[in-house]
Enzyme design. Structure first.
Site, short mmCIF file in Angstrom:
data_model
loop_
_atom_site.label_atom_id
_atom_site.label_comp_id
_atom_site.label_asym_id
_atom_site.label_seq_id
_atom_site.Cartn_x
_atom_site.Cartn_y
_atom_site.Cartn_z
CG ASP A 17 -2.19 62.04 -103.69
OD1 ASP A 17 -1.29 61.79 -102.94
OD2 ASP A 17 -2.36 63.17 -104.84
CG ASP A 19 1.58 67.08 -102.44
OD1 ASP A 19 1.34 68.45 -101.58
OD2 ASP A 19 2.04 65.77 -101.36
CG ASP A 191 -1.93 64.07 -108.04
OD1 ASP A 191 -1.66 63.13 -107.31
OD2 ASP A 191 -0.73 64.78 -108.54
O1 LIG Z 1 5.50 63.31 -103.46
C1 LIG Z 1 5.48 64.49 -103.27
O2 LIG Z 1 5.73 64.90 -102.00
C2 LIG Z 1 3.91 64.58 -103.00
O3 LIG Z 1 3.24 62.88 -102.91
P1 LIG Z 1 1.36 62.73 -103.20
O4 LIG Z 1 1.05 63.03 -104.50
O5 LIG Z 1 1.70 61.39 -103.14
O6 LIG Z 1 0.71 63.58 -101.19
MG LIG Z 2 -0.46 63.39 -106.06
#
Ligand SMILES: O=C(O)COP(=O)(O)O
Ligand SMILES: [Mg+2]
Length: 236
Positions: A17, A19, A191
């Site tokens: 993942d 973020d 996460d």
């Molecule tokens: O909602 C988002 O933009 C972040 O997404 P992610 O944690 O899947 O990378």
């Molecule tokens: Mg994430």
């Protein structure tokens, strides 16, 4: 050997993942959202309010932010928020948000400790690797490049790469297909409960990081093969 490392040992591929797992992007979200809100002449929002809204893609984030700030505006005037107001403002909000996000992408964010070491370790072991985020692909690719992380991955997929986003299992199944790996032998590293739910339903084992954004909930309440404080702890 720890349980998380035993789980990785059995795998032939890793899906990571973005973020909250590789990059702490909360500063980018806050900056782009507040520039967008200023353009729409709406009040600013703070990072603490944004954090639990992140992880389900940009459309969800924008709708949650608009709902929050419009409730504040209408509360001040004593009027309820008209049901159509979010829909009416959405197109402009998205256009402004996208403009600002692309302009500041990566400037207010940082790679978590242990990420590069972890990724380099997995690559060196010959694991196939993909990044799968709910962020739009047009945000994810330049961010990974700016942070020097892009070349670790065979594939990068965003929230708009497939018909549905995590927590739906479809993006994981499609990513496994692209990697040529069986879901049961593909580790999801994320996460949030979003990543875990998608992984469980796709039949992928999952390991969660302890430091990301889990919609405001403690991460250890989410079922997983294990939890790590840094990607470098997870050794093949
Ligand atoms: O909602 C988002 O933009 C972040 O997404 P992610 O944690 O899947 O990378
Ligand atoms: Mg994430």
């Amino acid at each position: 050997m720890t349980d998380v490392n035993k789980t990785l040992q059995r795998c032939e591929a890793v899906i990571v993942d973005l973020d909250g797992t590789m990059v702490d992007t909360m500063g980018d979200f806050a900056e782009a959202l507040n520039r967008m809100l200023a353009d729409l002449q709406l009040p600013a929002i703070d990072v603490q309010t944004i954090e639990p809204m992140v992880g389900k893609g940009s459309e969800h984030l924008l709708r949650a932010v608009l709902t929050h700030v419009l409730a504040q505006v209408h509360q001040a005037s004593g009027q309820p928020v008209p049901a159509t107001e979010i829909d009416n403002r959405y197109a402009q909000a998205w256009e402004r948000y996208q403009h600002h996000y692309l302009a500041i992408n990566g400037r207010f964010s940082r790679v978590y400790d242990g990420v590069e070491k972890g990724l380099a370790q997995w690559r060196a072991k010959g694991l196939k690797m993909a990044c799968l985020t709910n962020k739009p692909l047009s945000f994810a690719e330049p961010l990974l490049r700016a942070k020097g992380l892009r070349d670790y991955f065979d594939h990068v997929f965003g929230g708009d790469s497939f018909e549905r986003k995590k927590p739906d299992p479809l993006p994981l199944l499609k990513t496994c297909e692209a990697l040529g790996s069986k879901p049961a032998l593909t580790l999801m590293v994320g996460d949030s409960s979003n990543d875990a739910e998608a992984a469980h339903n796709a039949g992928c084992p999952v390991v969660l990081v302890s430091y990301g954004y889990n919609h405001g909930q403690p991460i250890r309440q989410v079922a997983a093969a294990g939890y790590v404080d840094a990607l470098s702890e997870l050794q093949a």
